[in-house]
Design an enzyme around this catalytic site. Structure first.
Site, PDB file in Angstrom:
ATOM      1  N   GLU A   1       6.605  -0.264  -4.872  1.00  0.00           N
ATOM      2  CA  GLU A   1       5.741  -0.484  -6.142  1.00  0.00           C
ATOM      3  C   GLU A   1       4.327  -0.234  -5.073  1.00  0.00           C
ATOM      4  O   GLU A   1       4.293  -1.071  -4.340  1.00  0.00           O
ATOM      5  CB  GLU A   1       5.730  -1.894  -6.501  1.00  0.00           C
ATOM      6  CG  GLU A   1       7.104  -2.017  -7.229  1.00  0.00           C
ATOM      7  CD  GLU A   1       7.055  -1.588  -8.721  1.00  0.00           C
ATOM      8  OE1 GLU A   1       6.076  -0.808  -9.056  1.00  0.00           O
ATOM      9  OE2 GLU A   1       8.262  -1.644  -9.348  1.00  0.00           O
ATOM     10  N   ALA A  45       1.988   2.149   3.576  1.00  0.00           N
ATOM     11  CA  ALA A  45       3.086   1.495   4.045  1.00  0.00           C
ATOM     12  C   ALA A  45       4.426   2.030   3.617  1.00  0.00           C
ATOM     13  O   ALA A  45       5.454   2.107   4.115  1.00  0.00           O
ATOM     14  CB  ALA A  45       2.839   0.111   3.960  1.00  0.00           C
ATOM     15  N   GLY A  46       4.240   2.180   2.040  1.00  0.00           N
ATOM     16  CA  GLY A  46       5.388   2.557   1.318  1.00  0.00           C
ATOM     17  C   GLY A  46       5.973   3.920   1.733  1.00  0.00           C
ATOM     18  O   GLY A  46       7.220   4.108   1.925  1.00  0.00           O
ATOM     19  N   SER A  52       0.949  -1.328   0.002  1.00  0.00           N
ATOM     20  CA  SER A  52      -0.081  -0.092  -0.083  1.00  0.00           C
ATOM     21  C   SER A  52       0.945   1.298   0.126  1.00  0.00           C
ATOM     22  O   SER A  52       1.954   1.426   0.456  1.00  0.00           O
ATOM     23  CB  SER A  52      -0.878   0.050   1.156  1.00  0.00           C
ATOM     24  OG  SER A  52      -0.078   0.116   2.365  1.00  0.00           O
ATOM     25  N   THR A  53       0.195   2.326  -0.349  1.00  0.00           N
ATOM     26  CA  THR A  53       1.050   3.749  -0.538  1.00  0.00           C
ATOM     27  C   THR A  53       1.191   3.973   1.026  1.00  0.00           C
ATOM     28  O   THR A  53       2.412   4.584   1.300  1.00  0.00           O
ATOM     29  CB  THR A  53       0.054   4.957  -1.201  1.00  0.00           C
ATOM     30  OG1 THR A  53       0.223   4.029  -2.653  1.00  0.00           O
ATOM     31  CG2 THR A  53       0.794   6.065  -1.186  1.00  0.00           C
ATOM     32  N   CYS A  67      -3.136  -3.635  -8.343  1.00  0.00           N
ATOM     33  CA  CYS A  67      -2.759  -2.367  -8.192  1.00  0.00           C
ATOM     34  C   CYS A  67      -2.803  -1.419  -9.665  1.00  0.00           C
ATOM     35  O   CYS A  67      -3.008  -0.636  -9.484  1.00  0.00           O
ATOM     36  CB  CYS A  67      -1.229  -2.644  -7.760  1.00  0.00           C
ATOM     37  SG  CYS A  67      -0.141  -3.474  -8.843  1.00  0.00           S
TER      38      CYS A  67
HETATM   39  P1  NAD Z   1       0.370  -3.485   2.910  1.00  0.00           P
HETATM   40  O1  NAD Z   1       0.940  -2.376   2.630  1.00  0.00           O
HETATM   41  O2  NAD Z   1      -0.697  -3.657   4.128  1.00  0.00           O
HETATM   42  O3  NAD Z   1       1.460  -4.747   3.156  1.00  0.00           O
HETATM   43  C1  NAD Z   1       2.157  -5.078   2.134  1.00  0.00           C
HETATM   44  C2  NAD Z   1       3.168  -5.926   3.165  1.00  0.00           C
HETATM   45  O4  NAD Z   1       4.161  -4.883   3.515  1.00  0.00           O
HETATM   46  C3  NAD Z   1       2.924  -6.997   3.853  1.00  0.00           C
HETATM   47  O5  NAD Z   1       3.848  -8.047   3.953  1.00  0.00           O
HETATM   48  C4  NAD Z   1       2.893  -6.320   5.327  1.00  0.00           C
HETATM   49  O6  NAD Z   1       3.040  -7.163   6.344  1.00  0.00           O
HETATM   50  C5  NAD Z   1       4.176  -5.231   5.168  1.00  0.00           C
HETATM   51  N1  NAD Z   1       3.929  -4.154   5.696  1.00  0.00           N
HETATM   52  C6  NAD Z   1       3.014  -3.244   6.087  1.00  0.00           C
HETATM   53  N2  NAD Z   1       3.615  -2.163   6.712  1.00  0.00           N
HETATM   54  C7  NAD Z   1       4.757  -2.126   6.896  1.00  0.00           C
HETATM   55  C8  NAD Z   1       5.571  -1.586   7.483  1.00  0.00           C
HETATM   56  N3  NAD Z   1       5.453  -0.284   7.834  1.00  0.00           N
HETATM   57  N4  NAD Z   1       6.960  -1.761   7.329  1.00  0.00           N
HETATM   58  C9  NAD Z   1       7.200  -2.865   6.470  1.00  0.00           C
HETATM   59  N5  NAD Z   1       6.410  -3.694   6.181  1.00  0.00           N
HETATM   60  C10 NAD Z   1       5.079  -3.387   6.262  1.00  0.00           C
HETATM   61  O7  NAD Z   1      -0.559  -4.026   1.612  1.00  0.00           O
HETATM   62  P2  NAD Z   1      -1.590  -4.931   1.455  1.00  0.00           P
HETATM   63  O8  NAD Z   1      -2.852  -4.663   1.649  1.00  0.00           O
HETATM   64  O9  NAD Z   1      -0.903  -6.296   1.622  1.00  0.00           O
HETATM   65  O10 NAD Z   1      -1.597  -5.133  -0.343  1.00  0.00           O
HETATM   66  C11 NAD Z   1      -2.426  -4.217  -0.912  1.00  0.00           C
HETATM   67  C12 NAD Z   1      -1.629  -2.991  -1.624  1.00  0.00           C
HETATM   68  O11 NAD Z   1      -0.647  -3.314  -2.476  1.00  0.00           O
HETATM   69  C13 NAD Z   1      -2.585  -2.137  -2.207  1.00  0.00           C
HETATM   70  O12 NAD Z   1      -2.532  -0.658  -1.950  1.00  0.00           O
HETATM   71  C14 NAD Z   1      -1.960  -2.235  -3.669  1.00  0.00           C
HETATM   72  O13 NAD Z   1      -2.044  -1.316  -4.592  1.00  0.00           O
HETATM   73  C15 NAD Z   1      -0.595  -2.466  -3.657  1.00  0.00           C
HETATM   74  N6  NAD Z   1      -0.033  -3.213  -4.480  1.00  0.00           N
HETATM   75  C16 NAD Z   1       0.959  -2.531  -5.393  1.00  0.00           C
HETATM   76  C17 NAD Z   1       1.587  -3.166  -6.519  1.00  0.00           C
HETATM   77  C18 NAD Z   1       2.529  -2.443  -7.432  1.00  0.00           C
HETATM   78  O14 NAD Z   1       3.411  -3.244  -8.000  1.00  0.00           O
HETATM   79  N7  NAD Z   1       2.667  -1.117  -7.461  1.00  0.00           N
HETATM   80  C19 NAD Z   1       1.319  -4.638  -6.838  1.00  0.00           C
HETATM   81  C20 NAD Z   1       0.464  -5.269  -5.729  1.00  0.00           C
HETATM   82  C21 NAD Z   1      -0.160  -4.596  -4.715  1.00  0.00           C
END
Ligand code: NAD
Length: 482
Positions: free
Chosen positions: A250, A232-233, A229-230, A284
């Site tokens: 990403e 977390a990113g 997710s944005t 995504c």
């Molecule tokens: P999320 O950000 O909640 O979690 C993704 C991963 O990051 C998980 O493994 C989670 O445990 C970990 N995480 C979460 N917060 C963290 C932090 N602060 N530090 C380190 N690790 C952390 O996302 P989600 O709900 O699992 O996935 C959905 C999101 O991912 C959507 O927003 C989607 O658009 C995005 N996504 C982007 C792409 C791309 O290539 N741009 C591809 C697939 C999904």
């Protein structure tokens, strides 16, 4: 066969977890426990990073690209041999229709690994350049220990997009997959052992957000590769900024399909399920905003509505299913909250809008279309991450481009037109990392990634190898000093 897992892959062996924390992975269609996996705590992360560091300092860190290519190809073959089972496992974990999962989870990791094995071989070429003062040898080494953090939506493809270039460059990896899809991550572990990857080169440990955050900050990590997710990113980007730690992000998207006035609507609607609703909308780069010319607005709304209403919803393991369940109860609640907000916003609901009445279990949401959605509405701005589309009218192409670009995100996008020159010109004007003309197809050969809040950096293609390569210029002794 039990799907329960009880160890992590650390240093080429199964390691007992330091704590008793586990995750129950729930099957999206049945809401029943599919299997359990341990969740990493800080001591487990420490051990995995230490193993990755030791492997980097060991023989793996001194391999040639050709030697790594051989190892990666063995790994690819081991992944491929498990492909069909992997595809089914992921469909059960996250609800992805099997027809998509076979490629996206079953076979794409092997393709990605094979592709980067080929690029590993190119790293051996001697690169000596003439210079003003002396010749310069450019050395391409591994950037170091990589923390690969992945989400649940395309767990196999997204992990491979990090592991493959990292190994090709000579890095070592700690993979932390999302808890929702902890089980399929073990396919990488099993295949790594089966293929004889040296101990510590790939370490696999499912964990939650805290384990991810701990890994990102870990002093033994040299580079972070994140998809998610944005929100977390941003958090990860802040930490990496402070640490001056290279990071690839990403993130989310809210991409537009720009339907030009001369578009072939049959072609557009045939592709719509894949372009806009792939993986039940949990994609995504899904084009969830449809921009329709006023001159054909009613026709586009009707075509989208009819297509979406006709989609087959059901068991993700059924080959004919087009829309499966969402990954979790929480995800369904989030998506339904967006739909409710859409109803209250005054937008016109033309398809779906609820949960299907005839399916007893599973976190299903009907594929949903809202027409007459202003681009300023929350429904047009926020990433829903479910099967919800909005249709917005535009007057002319300048307005269409302005609407497409009036978004926080910039990850995917499509242009629909029967005029190739118009297609190319419109695609050029869309602010996004990727755009498709009359289709959308991610390709291992081309760089993939976002602009604006959709992320930083690129994966796939030769550009996807670069973030894992440390460049060193060695200024060779001048002729006169020898
Ligand atoms: P999320 O950000 O909640 O979690 C993704 C991963 O990051 C998980 O493994 C989670 O445990 C970990 N995480 C979460 N917060 C963290 C932090 N602060 N530090 C380190 N690790 C952390 O996302 P989600 O709900 O699992 O996935 C959905 C999101 O991912 C959507 O927003 C989607 O658009 C995005 N996504 C982007 C792409 C791309 O290539 N741009 C591809 C697939 C999904």
């Amino acid at each position: 066969m039990t799907l329960d897992r009880s160890h992590f892959l650390v240093d080429g062996d199964w390691r007992d977890p330091a704590t008793g924390a586990i995750v129950e992975v729930i099957e999206a269609a049945t809401e029943k426990v599919l299997g359990t996996a341990p969740l990493a705590g800080t001591a487990d992360v420490d051990a995995a990073v230490a193993a990755a560091r030791a492997a980097l300092a060991g023989p793996w860190g001194r391999t040639t690209g050709a030697e790594r290519a051989e190892a990666i190809r063995r790994f690819a073959a081991a992944m491929k041999a498990r492909g069909r089972g992997t595809a089914e496992l992921v469909s059960r974990e996250n609800g992805m229709p099997r027809s998509l999962s076979v490629g996206a989870n079953g076979f794409s990791p092997a393709i990605t690994l094979d592709y980067y094995a080929g690029l590993a071989e190119t790293l051996d070429a001697d690169d000596v350049r003439p210079g003003l003062l002396s010749r310069t040898r450019v050395r391409r080494g591994p950037i170091g220990v990589v923390a690969a953090i992945t989400p649940w939506n395309y767990p196999q493809a997204l992990a491979a997009m990090k592991i493959a270039p990292a190994l090709a460059a000579g890095c070592t990896v700690v993979l932390k997959p999302a808890p929702e899809t902890a089980l399929d991550a073990y396919v990488f572990a099993d295949a790594a052992l089966g293929a004889g990857l040296p101990p510590g080169v790939l370490n696999v440990l499912p964990g939650g957000r805290e384990a991810g955050a701990y890994l990102v900050e870990h002093p033994g990590v040299d580079k972070v590769a994140f998809t998610g997710s944005t929100a977390a990113g941003r958090a990860i980007g802040e930490v990496c900024g402070r640490l001056l730690r290279p990071v690839t992000l990403e993130l989310g998207g809210k991409s537009a399909s720009l339907v030009a006035a001369d578009a072939d609507l049959d072609l557009f609607t045939r592709a719509l399920p894949e372009v806009s609703l792939a993986n039940n909308g949990q994609t995504c780069h899904a084009c969830t905003r449809i921009l329709a010319p006023r001159s054909r607005y009613a026709e586009v709304v009707d075509a989208v509505t009819d297509t979406v209403r006709a989609l087959r919803i059901g068991d993700p393991l059924d080959k004919t299913t087009q829309i499966g369940p969402l990954v979790s109860a929480a995800q369904r609640e989030r998506v339904l909250a967006h739909v409710d907000a859409g109803r209250r916003s005054g937008a016109r609901l033309t398809a779906g809008g609820s949960t299907p009445a005839d399916l007893g279990s599973g976190w299903f949401v009907e594929p949903t279309v809202f027409a007459d959605v202003a681009n300023t509405d929350a429904l047009a701005r926020q990433e829903v991450f479910g099967p919800v589309l909005v249709v917005t009218p535009y007057a002319d192409e300048d307005e269409a481009i302005a609407l497409a670009n009036d978004s926080e995100y910039g990850l995917g996008g499509t242009v629909w037109t029967t005029d190739p020159e118009r297609g190319a010109a419109l695609a050029d004007r869309i602010e996004s990392g990727t755009v498709g003309i009359n289709h959308y197809g991610l390709d291992v050969l081309g760089p993939f990634g976002g602009v604006k809040s959709s992320g930083l950096g690129r994966e796939m293609g030769p550009e996807g190898l670069a973030p894992y390569v440390a460049l060193k210029s060695v200024y060779l002794a001048p002729e006169r000093s020898r």
